[in-house]
Design an enzyme around this catalytic site. Structure first.
Site, mmCIF file in Angstrom:
data_model
loop_
_atom_site.group_PDB
_atom_site.id
_atom_site.type_symbol
_atom_site.label_atom_id
_atom_site.label_comp_id
_atom_site.label_asym_id
_atom_site.label_seq_id
_atom_site.Cartn_x
_atom_site.Cartn_y
_atom_site.Cartn_z
ATOM 1 N N ASN A 361 3.427 4.386 8.321
ATOM 2 C CA ASN A 361 3.887 4.326 9.715
ATOM 3 C C ASN A 361 5.398 4.508 9.700
ATOM 4 O O ASN A 361 6.152 3.526 9.714
ATOM 5 C CB ASN A 361 3.538 2.983 10.369
ATOM 6 N N LEU A 554 8.254 1.065 6.369
ATOM 7 C CA LEU A 554 8.146 -0.250 7.010
ATOM 8 C C LEU A 554 7.023 -1.074 6.359
ATOM 9 O O LEU A 554 6.148 -1.572 7.047
ATOM 10 C CB LEU A 554 7.878 -0.089 8.509
ATOM 11 N N TYR A 555 6.991 -1.187 5.047
ATOM 12 C CA TYR A 555 5.971 -1.996 4.368
ATOM 13 C C TYR A 555 4.544 -1.539 4.681
ATOM 14 O O TYR A 555 3.622 -2.324 4.552
ATOM 15 C CB TYR A 555 6.096 -3.475 4.762
ATOM 16 N N HIS A 556 4.342 -0.289 5.107
ATOM 17 C CA HIS A 556 3.024 0.134 5.565
ATOM 18 C C HIS A 556 2.415 1.302 4.802
ATOM 19 O O HIS A 556 1.619 2.044 5.382
ATOM 20 C CB HIS A 556 3.090 0.512 7.057
ATOM 21 N N PRO A 557 2.700 1.527 3.527
ATOM 22 C CA PRO A 557 2.035 2.651 2.853
ATOM 23 C C PRO A 557 0.535 2.405 2.708
ATOM 24 O O PRO A 557 0.090 1.269 2.562
ATOM 25 C CB PRO A 557 2.728 2.688 1.479
#
Length: 630
Positions: A361, A554-557
């Site tokens: 994201n 944003l820590y979302h992979p």
């Protein structure tokens, strides 16, 4: 974090007293927080995993029914649910350790990035985004320890929209993944505690009594109230966003009375006394051993405390090492793209597109606003007292107090969110901001350096259904080398991602013009970016240039081992989480998501872990003698 330094302030684990906060306890936390911030300014993150390297000869560790690799948001759930069966022995392997008083404080969001809790991954140099970062490299903080990235993330509990899961079920050809089915798993995990009675809450969409605490924080900033009122003025709504509604709300967080409630606290600590569950921290997995003839996963090789071990899995190996770790371990084990594995000298056991579809994201971090409201700045002792009482700024990770979910022009009239705005009131910026984002001096000076921290609020603009696709590849066949991560944000050929983020910027600017924000004199600050000086400030070309500079991770992979109907179409696992072509091997973490969801990955990763527990129990039901541990 330098643990040798911290050891002087981490002598004991405190239990909160009932009503009386001793000076000793307050002083302990003040020193802990102060030292953490100091250490974070100089801590050097690792560039590889050689701390786990050993020359020891391999030994047999033993035999377990199930070996779970990785104790992140998925693996903690898997280990919990499989060990409910009394006659199954479960081994959970985790490279890191357990959380502690430091990781428990949600607002150690920046300092904890610079500690042993972070693997410290980085991308390769980029050409389409992260251009305002040092060497054009995107930073990829990933949690290491029992709880995985739930030890270091922003803690927002946001599942994704119902249409995501209906699409998921259709894509993989199994209604198990459609919304009506996954909702029961979300509710099964959840223990929702309603603390802020001014925030909309729809109980039918939430669970109570589960392992994973979800709650509102206390108390809200007046700037957050302005954000919510601005949404109402524009008829965008203030809603319970986990009830599939468009609109904004105070964030729902994975905290327990203000403390970080990581996956280890939620799913492992309550069951550590089960005699059939062994959690082995400090364990680095180098390979899944697969019989080349039968293509059956038979065990796992790993290092631990200077030793090198093989553990046999009688029934299954469950891979939950995260988006980068799961892809890396599969490829090291001979499961991955044939051409790539042959290039690095690994014998191919199964040709699958592991690591070929890294998704995320992508988020724009360049919208700061000044105001005439000054957030009170208290002595650290006062914040600690509030924290120990379960309230206040220390209970909010990164001060991320609000979120909003909105349509874009691509989804107008459908009710499907494509844009998320995360609202960060004043006092969120810190001396660690530049280091945490990896900003160049020029970028930092243009946007952040001169901000009045007690007055400045921030919007993060998030592209929820990103179409850009990156990749994860091995640097070599050496298991202690970090993988090569090519994020490729904003690279989709139709420019849908950058267009969506631009629309998000315009929405944030529109919100800032509403009466609630103008009442506090909200004013865009920072800029123009010198990197974009050839474009008129605030013009569309300027914003598109700025988006290339400041769109980052944003820590979302997710999505490196995607679920699907067929490996011929790029799928790595089937609808039962089994790796195609390999028996007794499954994956259960965010790497199996087939596309980016309109939410944050932690909640759906927990759901995947819950699903795996039921899938395995169903397939091995003839072996179950007793459901002793609930």
């Amino acid at each position: 974090m330098n643990l040798k330094i911290l050891s002087v302030v981490l002598p004991v684990m405190f239990v909160h007293s009932q009503g009386y906060l001793s000076e000793r306890k307050i002083d302990y936390y003040v020193r802990l927080i102060t030292k953490a911030n100091e250490n974070a300014m100089t801590y050097q993150l690792p560039k590889n995993a050689y701390e786990y390297y050993t020359k020891a000869r391999q030994q047999k560790f033993g035999t377990f029914d199930f070996v779970v690799i990785g104790a992140g948001a998925g693996g903690t759930v898997v280990a919990n649910r499989l060990s409910e069966i009394a006659n199954w022995n479960v081994l959970l392997l985790e490279a890191g350790g357990y959380g502690n008083d430091f990781s428990d404080i949600p607002n150690m969001y920046f300092p904890i990035q610079f500690s042993h809790f972070n693997w410290g991954y980085n991308s390769t140099p980029q050409t389409t985004a992260c251009l305002g970062l040092v060497n054009h490299v995107c930073l990829y903080p990933r949690g290491k320890g029992v709880g995985g990235t739930t030890l270091i993330n922003g803690l927002v509990y946001a599942r994704g929209h119902k249409t995501d899961f209906d699409k998921w079920g259709e894509m993989v050809g199994n209604k198990r993944w459609s919304y009506n089915k996954v909702l029961k798993y979300f509710k099964k995990s959840e223990d929702f505690v309603y603390r802020d009675y001014q925030i909309p809450y729809e109980p039918e969409y939430h669970g109570t009594g589960g392992y994973l605490r979800v709650e509102n924080f206390l108390y809200r900033s007046p700037q957050l109230d302005a954000f919510l009122a601005a949404n109402q003025e524009l008829n965008l709504g203030v809603v319970d966003y986990n009830a599939n509604k468009l609109g904004a709300s105070a964030s729902q967080l994975n905290t327990h009375n203000g403390e970080r409630f990581d996956g280890g606290k939620a799913f492992i600590h309550p069951v550590l006394k089960r005699p059939n569950l062994k959690v082995l921290t400090g364990s680095y997995v180098t390979k899944i051993v697969i019989d080349k003839t039968t293509k059956v996963a038979i065990g796992v090789e790993f290092t631990h405390n200077g030793g090198y071990y093989f553990v046999e899995a009688k029934k299954e190996v469950i891979l939950s090492a995260g988006v980068f770790g799961s892809a890396q371990i599969l490829m090291l084990s001979g499961v991955g793209p044939r051409k790539h594995l042959e290039e690095v000298g690994i014998e191919v056991i199964e040709d699958l597109e592991v690591g070929t579809t890294l998704r995320d994201n992508p988020t724009f971090f360049g919208l700061n606003f000044g105001s005439n409201y000054t957030e009170p700045v208290k002595p650290l002792e006062d914040y600690v007292v509030e924290y120990l009482d379960g309230v206040g700024p220390l209970t909010i990770s990164g001060n991320n107090q609000g979120v909003g979910f909105y349509e874009s022009s691509y989804t107008k009239g459908t009710g499907i969110p494509e844009i998320e705005l995360m609202f960060i009131p004043a006092n969120a910026t810190s001396l660690l901001s530049q280091r945490s984002f990896g900003l160049t001096d020029e970028t930092y000076e243009d946007v952040w350096k001169y901000a009045n921290i007690p007055q400045t609020f921030i919007f993060y603009v998030v592209d929820l259904h990103s179409k850009s696709v990156g990749s994860v590849r091995l640097k070599s066949k050496n298991p202690f080398e970090y993988p090569l991560i090519d994020s490729r944000f904003l690279s989709d050929p139709e420019n849908r991602d950058i267009n969506t983020l631009y629309e998000g910027i315009q929405l944030a600017l529109k919100l800032a013009q509403t009466r609630p924000f103008q009442a506090i004199n909200a004013t865009l600050q920072g800029g123009p970016l010198r990197a974009c000086k050839k474009h008129p400030y605030l013009s569309k070309p300027y914003w598109y240039c700025a988006l290339r500079q400041l769109t980052i991770n944003l820590y979302h992979p997710l999505g490196t081992c995607p679920m699907g109907k067929s490996p011929e179409k790029g799928a790595v696992v089937d609808a039962n989480l089994r790796v195609f072509g390999i028996k007794n091997l499954r994956v259960a973490d965010a790497s199996v998501f087939p596309f980016a969801l309109a939410g944050h990955p932690n909640a759906p990763t927990v759901m995947v872990g819950e699903q795996l527990g039921d899938l395995v129990k169903c397939e091995h039901k003839n072996d179950i003698i007793a459901y002793s541990y609930y």
